[in-house]
Design a protein around this motif. Structure first.
Motif, PDB file in Angstrom:
ATOM      1  N   TRP A  71       0.837  -1.199   0.000  1.00 50.24           N
ATOM      2  CA  TRP A  71       0.000   0.000   0.000  1.00 50.24           C
ATOM      3  C   TRP A  71       0.876   1.256   0.000  1.00 50.24           C
ATOM      4  O   TRP A  71       2.098   1.181   0.199  1.00 50.24           O
ATOM      5  CB  TRP A  71      -0.925  -0.006   1.200  1.00 50.24           C
ATOM      6  CG  TRP A  71      -2.034  -1.023   1.093  1.00 50.24           C
ATOM      7  CD1 TRP A  71      -2.459  -1.652  -0.032  1.00 50.24           C
ATOM      8  CD2 TRP A  71      -2.830  -1.529   2.166  1.00 50.24           C
ATOM      9  NE1 TRP A  71      -3.485  -2.517   0.265  1.00 50.24           N
ATOM     10  CE2 TRP A  71      -3.735  -2.471   1.595  1.00 50.24           C
ATOM     11  CE3 TRP A  71      -2.894  -1.293   3.538  1.00 50.24           C
ATOM     12  CZ2 TRP A  71      -4.678  -3.150   2.365  1.00 50.24           C
ATOM     13  CZ3 TRP A  71      -3.825  -1.981   4.296  1.00 50.24           C
ATOM     14  CH2 TRP A  71      -4.710  -2.890   3.714  1.00 50.24           C
ATOM     15  N   HIS A  72       0.241   2.395  -0.192  1.00 43.14           N
ATOM     16  CA  HIS A  72       0.970   3.653  -0.361  1.00 43.14           C
ATOM     17  C   HIS A  72       0.649   4.586   0.812  1.00 43.14           C
ATOM     18  O   HIS A  72      -0.509   4.956   1.030  1.00 43.14           O
ATOM     19  CB  HIS A  72       0.628   4.282  -1.710  1.00 43.14           C
ATOM     20  CG  HIS A  72       0.997   3.394  -2.854  1.00 43.14           C
ATOM     21  ND1 HIS A  72       2.276   3.361  -3.380  1.00 43.14           N
ATOM     22  CD2 HIS A  72       0.276   2.478  -3.551  1.00 43.14           C
ATOM     23  CE1 HIS A  72       2.316   2.478  -4.358  1.00 43.14           C
ATOM     24  NE2 HIS A  72       1.127   1.918  -4.477  1.00 43.14           N
ATOM     25  N   ALA A  93      -0.796  10.664  12.071  1.00 40.05           N
ATOM     26  CA  ALA A  93      -1.504   9.461  11.640  1.00 40.05           C
ATOM     27  C   ALA A  93      -0.943   9.011  10.306  1.00 40.05           C
ATOM     28  O   ALA A  93      -0.264   9.775   9.610  1.00 40.05           O
ATOM     29  CB  ALA A  93      -3.001   9.731  11.535  1.00 40.05           C
ATOM     30  N   VAL A  94      -1.234   7.781   9.948  1.00 42.39           N
ATOM     31  CA  VAL A  94      -0.817   7.220   8.672  1.00 42.39           C
ATOM     32  C   VAL A  94      -2.049   6.696   7.954  1.00 42.39           C
ATOM     33  O   VAL A  94      -2.837   5.948   8.535  1.00 42.39           O
ATOM     34  CB  VAL A  94       0.216   6.088   8.844  1.00 42.39           C
ATOM     35  CG1 VAL A  94       0.627   5.534   7.484  1.00 42.39           C
ATOM     36  CG2 VAL A  94       1.429   6.581   9.606  1.00 42.39           C
ATOM     37  N   VAL A  95      -2.201   7.125   6.705  1.00 44.70           N
ATOM     38  CA  VAL A  95      -3.289   6.637   5.858  1.00 44.70           C
ATOM     39  C   VAL A  95      -2.664   5.800   4.751  1.00 44.70           C
ATOM     40  O   VAL A  95      -1.774   6.269   4.035  1.00 44.70           O
ATOM     41  CB  VAL A  95      -4.101   7.796   5.254  1.00 44.70           C
ATOM     42  CG1 VAL A  95      -5.222   7.262   4.363  1.00 44.70           C
ATOM     43  CG2 VAL A  95      -4.686   8.674   6.365  1.00 44.70           C
ATOM     44  N   PHE A  96      -3.114   4.563   4.616  1.00 44.93           N
ATOM     45  CA  PHE A  96      -2.591   3.645   3.604  1.00 44.93           C
ATOM     46  C   PHE A  96      -3.571   3.568   2.436  1.00 44.93           C
ATOM     47  O   PHE A  96      -4.673   3.030   2.575  1.00 44.93           O
ATOM     48  CB  PHE A  96      -2.378   2.252   4.201  1.00 44.93           C
ATOM     49  CG  PHE A  96      -1.320   2.187   5.262  1.00 44.93           C
ATOM     50  CD1 PHE A  96       0.007   1.950   4.926  1.00 44.93           C
ATOM     51  CD2 PHE A  96      -1.642   2.386   6.590  1.00 44.93           C
ATOM     52  CE1 PHE A  96       0.989   1.891   5.909  1.00 44.93           C
ATOM     53  CE2 PHE A  96      -0.674   2.328   7.584  1.00 44.93           C
ATOM     54  CZ  PHE A  96       0.649   2.082   7.237  1.00 44.93           C
ATOM     55  N   PHE A  97      -3.161   4.130   1.312  1.00 43.93           N
ATOM     56  CA  PHE A  97      -3.986   4.097   0.114  1.00 43.93           C
ATOM     57  C   PHE A  97      -3.644   2.859  -0.721  1.00 43.93           C
ATOM     58  O   PHE A  97      -2.500   2.402  -0.741  1.00 43.93           O
ATOM     59  CB  PHE A  97      -3.767   5.352  -0.733  1.00 43.93           C
ATOM     60  CG  PHE A  97      -4.398   6.592  -0.171  1.00 43.93           C
ATOM     61  CD1 PHE A  97      -5.705   6.912  -0.484  1.00 43.93           C
ATOM     62  CD2 PHE A  97      -3.681   7.432   0.661  1.00 43.93           C
ATOM     63  CE1 PHE A  97      -6.296   8.057   0.035  1.00 43.93           C
ATOM     64  CE2 PHE A  97      -4.256   8.583   1.185  1.00 43.93           C
ATOM     65  CZ  PHE A  97      -5.575   8.896   0.864  1.00 43.93           C
ATOM     66  N   ILE A  98      -4.644   2.351  -1.447  1.00 50.34           N
ATOM     67  CA  ILE A  98      -4.421   1.209  -2.326  1.00 50.34           C
ATOM     68  C   ILE A  98      -3.582   1.626  -3.537  1.00 50.34           C
ATOM     69  O   ILE A  98      -2.693   0.890  -3.974  1.00 50.34           O
ATOM     70  CB  ILE A  98      -5.759   0.604  -2.799  1.00 50.34           C
ATOM     71  CG1 ILE A  98      -6.633   0.216  -1.595  1.00 50.34           C
ATOM     72  CG2 ILE A  98      -5.515  -0.603  -3.707  1.00 50.34           C
ATOM     73  CD1 ILE A  98      -6.016  -0.820  -0.697  1.00 50.34           C
ATOM     74  N   ALA A 154      -2.747   8.579  -3.005  1.00 51.92           N
ATOM     75  CA  ALA A 154      -1.922   9.175  -1.947  1.00 51.92           C
ATOM     76  C   ALA A 154      -1.357  10.514  -2.399  1.00 51.92           C
ATOM     77  O   ALA A 154      -1.292  11.471  -1.615  1.00 51.92           O
ATOM     78  CB  ALA A 154      -0.792   8.222  -1.568  1.00 51.92           C
ATOM     79  N   GLN A 155      -0.945  10.606  -3.671  1.00 48.67           N
ATOM     80  CA  GLN A 155      -0.408  11.850  -4.199  1.00 48.67           C
ATOM     81  C   GLN A 155      -1.479  12.937  -4.223  1.00 48.67           C
ATOM     82  O   GLN A 155      -1.215  14.091  -3.870  1.00 48.67           O
ATOM     83  CB  GLN A 155       0.144  11.623  -5.612  1.00 48.67           C
ATOM     84  CG  GLN A 155       0.709  12.862  -6.286  1.00 48.67           C
ATOM     85  CD  GLN A 155       1.973  13.373  -5.628  1.00 48.67           C
ATOM     86  OE1 GLN A 155       2.643  12.624  -4.928  1.00 48.67           O
ATOM     87  NE2 GLN A 155       2.307  14.633  -5.855  1.00 48.67           N
ATOM     88  N   ARG A 156      -2.697  12.591  -4.632  1.00 49.95           N
ATOM     89  CA  ARG A 156      -3.794  13.573  -4.656  1.00 49.95           C
ATOM     90  C   ARG A 156      -4.095  14.086  -3.249  1.00 49.95           C
ATOM     91  O   ARG A 156      -4.315  15.292  -3.057  1.00 49.95           O
ATOM     92  CB  ARG A 156      -5.047  12.951  -5.278  1.00 49.95           C
ATOM     93  CG  ARG A 156      -4.965  12.725  -6.776  1.00 49.95           C
ATOM     94  CD  ARG A 156      -6.333  12.386  -7.362  1.00 49.95           C
ATOM     95  NE  ARG A 156      -6.843  11.117  -6.865  1.00 49.95           N
ATOM     96  CZ  ARG A 156      -6.652   9.961  -7.470  1.00 49.95           C
ATOM     97  NH1 ARG A 156      -5.941   9.894  -8.592  1.00 49.95           N
ATOM     98  NH2 ARG A 156      -7.175   8.847  -6.980  1.00 49.95           N
TER      99      ARG A 156
END
Length: 260
Positions: free
Chosen positions: A91-92, A158-163, A168-170
């Motif tokens: 994940w990103h 916090a950390v958000v894990f994008f698929i 994540a860039q947006r």
């Protein structure tokens, strides 16, 4: 052998036993609930529920595994089996350092961050790593935003894990150095994500360049017609240039010379 207990993993750090009682009592009567905690009392974000009936434990696994609760996607499975692990490495990651100036004492939870970030793309998980009232003795003024410190502010990250890397860039471009609903953010993305975004951009630019330099379908059709066994050079030229008027000489041979 019957098993009435289930393991619950990947809980929000803000979830308590009362929250779990309200949620899982829908499956059946509960004998006990335990959230594992550190010596300081902080949630370790996993725990166990023991039901009165085995069927209730099976329902809990069926209905609540991989479902979001208070901003996190829970892992629910039998205590007789090993809990699956999420693919965090693939994940990103978007890291959010935040300061809340709301002054209402409301926590910056995974649920708030998930709601804020989900419009940018699918989220695999959201985890608040640190969350505490600001230390007034060491920060009487926020030098970046020049906002006074009242002691009611909350800081953390916090950390958000994008698929997907592009999601994540947006999110990074939209949230970095922004104040949203009284919460200021400073963001960063992982090197893995940055490389993925750059690679996708390079591939897209290469594809666009290739499309511009490749022959059009019309040109390809004309070339195909010209290569299909032309009867003469003139016929081939006419096929290749059918959009233009053609001028053909009826007789290209020299007239016979008179005999001397």
């Amino acid at each position: 052998m019957s098993n009435r207990s289930v393991f619950i993993g990947d809980l929000s750090s803000f979830v308590n036993e009362t929250h779990l009682m309200h949620l899982f009592s829908q499956c059946g009567p509960i004998a006990s609930i335990e959230i594992k905690r550190s010596a300081s009392g902080d949630s370790l974000m996993h725990g166990f529920i023991k039901f009165m009936q085995e069927d209730a434990a099976k329902l809990a696994i069926r209905y609540f595994n991989d479902k979001k609760f208070m901003g996190r996607r829970m892992i629910i499975n039998s205590t007789n089996s090993r809990a699956p692990k999420k693919p965090y490495d693939s994940w990103h990651k978007l890291t959010l350092h935040f300061t809340s100036y709301r002054g209402d004492g409301q926590d910056v939870t995974e649920e708030i961050l998930d709601s804020l970030c989900s419009p940018f793309g699918e989220i695999g998980d959201t985890v608040v790593r640190n969350h505490a009232p600001i230390d007034v003795n060491t920060a009487m003024m926020n030098r970046k935003n020049m906002l006074p410190i009242t002691g009611k502010e909350i800081v953390g990250y916090a950390v958000v894990f994008f698929i997907e890397a592009q999601a994540a860039q947006r999110a990074f471009e939209a949230l970095n150095h922004q104040m949203i609903e009284g919460i200021s953010f400073q963001c960063s993305i992982s090197a893995h994500t940055a490389v993925s975004v750059l690679s996708a951009q390079l591939a897209s630019n290469s594809q666009q360049s290739s499309q511009k330099s490749s022959p059009t379908a019309y040109q390809q059709q004309l070339t195909k017609q010209a290569s299909s066994s032309p009867r003469s050079f003139s016929d081939a030229s006419q096929s290749m240039n059918s959009g233009y008027p053609q001028y053909r000489m009826e007789n290209t041979s020299m007239p016979p010379q008179p005999m001397m």
